[in-house]
Design a protein around this motif. Structure first.
Motif, PDB file in Angstrom:
ATOM      1  N   LYS A 265       0.839  -1.206   0.000  1.00 47.97           N
ATOM      2  CA  LYS A 265       0.000   0.000   0.000  1.00 47.97           C
ATOM      3  C   LYS A 265       0.873   1.253   0.000  1.00 47.97           C
ATOM      4  N   GLY A 266       0.359   2.308  -0.641  1.00 44.24           N
ATOM      5  CA  GLY A 266       1.093   3.562  -0.712  1.00 44.24           C
ATOM      6  C   GLY A 266       0.691   4.517   0.391  1.00 44.24           C
ATOM      7  N   SER A 267       0.997   5.789   0.199  1.00 51.43           N
ATOM      8  CA  SER A 267       0.657   6.800   1.201  1.00 51.43           C
ATOM      9  C   SER A 267      -0.769   7.306   1.047  1.00 51.43           C
ATOM     10  N   ILE A 268      -1.473   6.858  -0.009  1.00 56.37           N
ATOM     11  CA  ILE A 268      -2.875   7.221  -0.214  1.00 56.37           C
ATOM     12  C   ILE A 268      -3.698   5.938  -0.231  1.00 56.37           C
ATOM     13  N   GLY A 269      -4.718   5.865   0.599  1.00 58.01           N
ATOM     14  CA  GLY A 269      -5.584   4.699   0.606  1.00 58.01           C
ATOM     15  C   GLY A 269      -4.963   3.521   1.344  1.00 58.01           C
ATOM     16  N   THR A 270      -5.669   2.410   1.315  1.00 59.04           N
ATOM     17  CA  THR A 270      -5.236   1.212   2.050  1.00 59.04           C
ATOM     18  C   THR A 270      -4.669   0.138   1.130  1.00 59.04           C
TER      19      THR A 270
ATOM     20  N   ASN B  68      -5.639  16.998 -17.258  1.00 57.98           N
ATOM     21  CA  ASN B  68      -4.366  17.663 -17.581  1.00 57.98           C
ATOM     22  C   ASN B  68      -3.198  16.677 -17.616  1.00 57.98           C
ATOM     23  N   ASP B  69      -3.504  15.414 -17.948  1.00 55.72           N
ATOM     24  CA  ASP B  69      -2.472  14.389 -18.172  1.00 55.72           C
ATOM     25  C   ASP B  69      -1.654  14.060 -16.924  1.00 55.72           C
ATOM     26  N   LEU B  70      -2.178  14.338 -15.747  1.00 53.30           N
ATOM     27  CA  LEU B  70      -1.477  14.016 -14.500  1.00 53.30           C
ATOM     28  C   LEU B  70      -1.775  12.580 -14.096  1.00 53.30           C
ATOM     29  N   VAL B  71      -0.706  11.832 -13.704  1.00 47.37           N
ATOM     30  CA  VAL B  71      -0.865  10.483 -13.194  1.00 47.37           C
ATOM     31  C   VAL B  71      -0.165  10.404 -11.840  1.00 47.37           C
ATOM     32  N   VAL B  72      -0.778   9.704 -10.892  1.00 44.40           N
ATOM     33  CA  VAL B  72      -0.229   9.576  -9.541  1.00 44.40           C
ATOM     34  C   VAL B  72      -0.201   8.094  -9.180  1.00 44.40           C
ATOM     35  N   LEU B  73       0.960   7.631  -8.723  1.00 44.20           N
ATOM     36  CA  LEU B  73       1.147   6.245  -8.317  1.00 44.20           C
ATOM     37  C   LEU B  73       1.409   6.219  -6.814  1.00 44.20           C
ATOM     38  N   SER B  74       0.566   5.490  -6.093  1.00 40.50           N
ATOM     39  CA  SER B  74       0.707   5.390  -4.640  1.00 40.50           C
ATOM     40  C   SER B  74       1.016   3.940  -4.278  1.00 40.50           C
ATOM     41  N   VAL B  75       2.293   3.642  -4.006  1.00 39.66           N
ATOM     42  CA  VAL B  75       2.735   2.286  -3.679  1.00 39.66           C
ATOM     43  C   VAL B  75       3.864   2.356  -2.663  1.00 39.66           C
ATOM     44  N   ASN B  76       4.003   1.276  -1.899  1.00 38.34           N
ATOM     45  CA  ASN B  76       5.153   1.107  -0.999  1.00 38.34           C
ATOM     46  C   ASN B  76       5.380   2.308  -0.076  1.00 38.34           C
ATOM     47  N   ASP B  77       4.263   2.763   0.539  1.00 40.61           N
ATOM     48  CA  ASP B  77       4.307   3.897   1.481  1.00 40.61           C
ATOM     49  C   ASP B  77       4.858   5.167   0.851  1.00 40.61           C
ATOM     50  N   SER B  78       4.761   5.287  -0.461  1.00 42.16           N
ATOM     51  CA  SER B  78       5.263   6.463  -1.162  1.00 42.16           C
ATOM     52  C   SER B  78       4.231   6.922  -2.179  1.00 42.16           C
ATOM     53  N   ILE B  79       4.445   8.120  -2.686  1.00 43.25           N
ATOM     54  CA  ILE B  79       3.575   8.661  -3.731  1.00 43.25           C
ATOM     55  C   ILE B  79       4.463   9.236  -4.830  1.00 43.25           C
ATOM     56  N   HIS B  80       4.136   8.933  -6.085  1.00 39.93           N
ATOM     57  CA  HIS B  80       4.939   9.329  -7.234  1.00 39.93           C
ATOM     58  C   HIS B  80       4.051  10.079  -8.224  1.00 39.93           C
ATOM     59  N   TYR B  81       4.517  11.247  -8.668  1.00 40.04           N
ATOM     60  CA  TYR B  81       3.778  12.090  -9.597  1.00 40.04           C
ATOM     61  C   TYR B  81       4.414  12.019 -10.977  1.00 40.04           C
ATOM     62  N   GLY B  82       3.576  12.051 -11.989  1.00 44.23           N
ATOM     63  CA  GLY B  82       4.085  12.021 -13.348  1.00 44.23           C
ATOM     64  C   GLY B  82       3.043  12.481 -14.347  1.00 44.23           C
ATOM     65  N   TRP B  83       3.221  12.096 -15.584  1.00 44.09           N
ATOM     66  CA  TRP B  83       2.277  12.461 -16.636  1.00 44.09           C
ATOM     67  C   TRP B  83       2.093  11.277 -17.567  1.00 44.09           C
TER      68      TRP B  83
END
Length: 258
Positions: free
Chosen positions: A211-216, A225-240
């Motif tokens: 699980k990431g820093s968002i959700g369970t 606006n082409d934004l993608v967010v990956l929430s895994v391994n207690d971290s959050i990653h922003y991209g496009w």
């Protein structure tokens, strides 16, 4: 005799409506000034936003700012005072119209139908009824005199300036609507949303995410606006991201711990 009695009944009903509206506004204002309204239980502050009901979301949003509550409370308090006096009643009713319409729409859109039925629809109805008495004066002041007090009725100007204003009122809203529609048509609403990551494979090899820093659970979010967010391994990653025919390409900015 009947006309006199009818006038007395209407007069009594009018003042009953005025005091009912005034009492309601003051009763709504004081709790805001004392931070008694828009309170949310502490445990609800830790519930993910997506899991909150719309009414609780709205309630907590308004409760975040005491200054905002102070502003709304003083506005409602002024309405309750202004409508009592004949000289300031119209000002109070016009403010009440704006406040009641705003609350009416908010309550409907945030699933607070009980509040709509209980008081705000009544307050809005009474405000409109009381404003009927001023309908001719309002039309004369705002339309006939254009908001001026010199008694001169405003007449439409002729010439190029008049044509430019008419063209502006017609074409600018239409043009901006078309522009906005084109912008939102570029979004793929079949893709935009929240996704739980169940399984991931790279070159026939499985990758397990915690699980990431968002959700369970591990989550992937596609935004406008082409934004993608990956929430895994207690971290959050922003991209496009971008879509090319049947291919979805995602790029993420480097994070501190990955």
């Amino acid at each position: 005799m009947k006309n006199v009695s009818l006038k007395k009944i209407i007069r009594i009903a009018k003042y009953l409506a005025i005091f009912y509206l005034s009492i309601g506004m003051i009763a709504l204002a004081i709790p805001k000034l004392l931070e008694m309204q828009f309170r949310v239980d502490h445990y609800q502050a830790f519930i993910p936003l997506a899991e909150l009901p719309k009414s609780t979301h709205m309630w907590s949003f308004f409760g975040r700012s005491y200054v905002y509550n102070l502003f709304i409370g003083l506005t409602e308090l002024s309405i309750g005072i202004l409508i009592i006096f004949k000289r300031t009643r119209l000002i109070g009713l016009l403010i009440s119209l704006g406040v009641c319409l705003n609350i009416f729409i908010i309550n409907i859109q945030f699933d607070m139908i009980y509040e709509v039925v209980r008081h705000i629809s009544i307050d809005l109805f009474l405000t409109l009824i009381l404003l009927i008495e001023y309908r001719k004066d309002l039309y004369q002041f705002f339309i006939g005199l254009g908001g001026k007090l010199n008694g001169e009725v405003i007449k439409a100007n002729s010439g190029i300036w008049k044509k430019l204003r008419i063209a502006y009122v017609i074409f600018f809203p239409v043009a901006y609507f078309i522009f906005s529609f084109v912008v939102i048509s570029m979004f793929d609403y079949n893709l935009i949303g929240s996704y739980e990551i169940k399984n991931t494979q790279i070159e026939n090899g499985n990758i397990t995410f915690d699980k990431g820093s968002i959700g369970t659970t591990p989550m992937l979010f596609f935004e406008r606006n082409d934004l993608v967010v990956l929430s895994v391994n207690d971290s959050i990653h922003y991209g496009w991201y971008e879509i090319e025919e049947e291919h979805l390409r995602m790029n993420f900015r480097p994070s501190k711990n990955h």
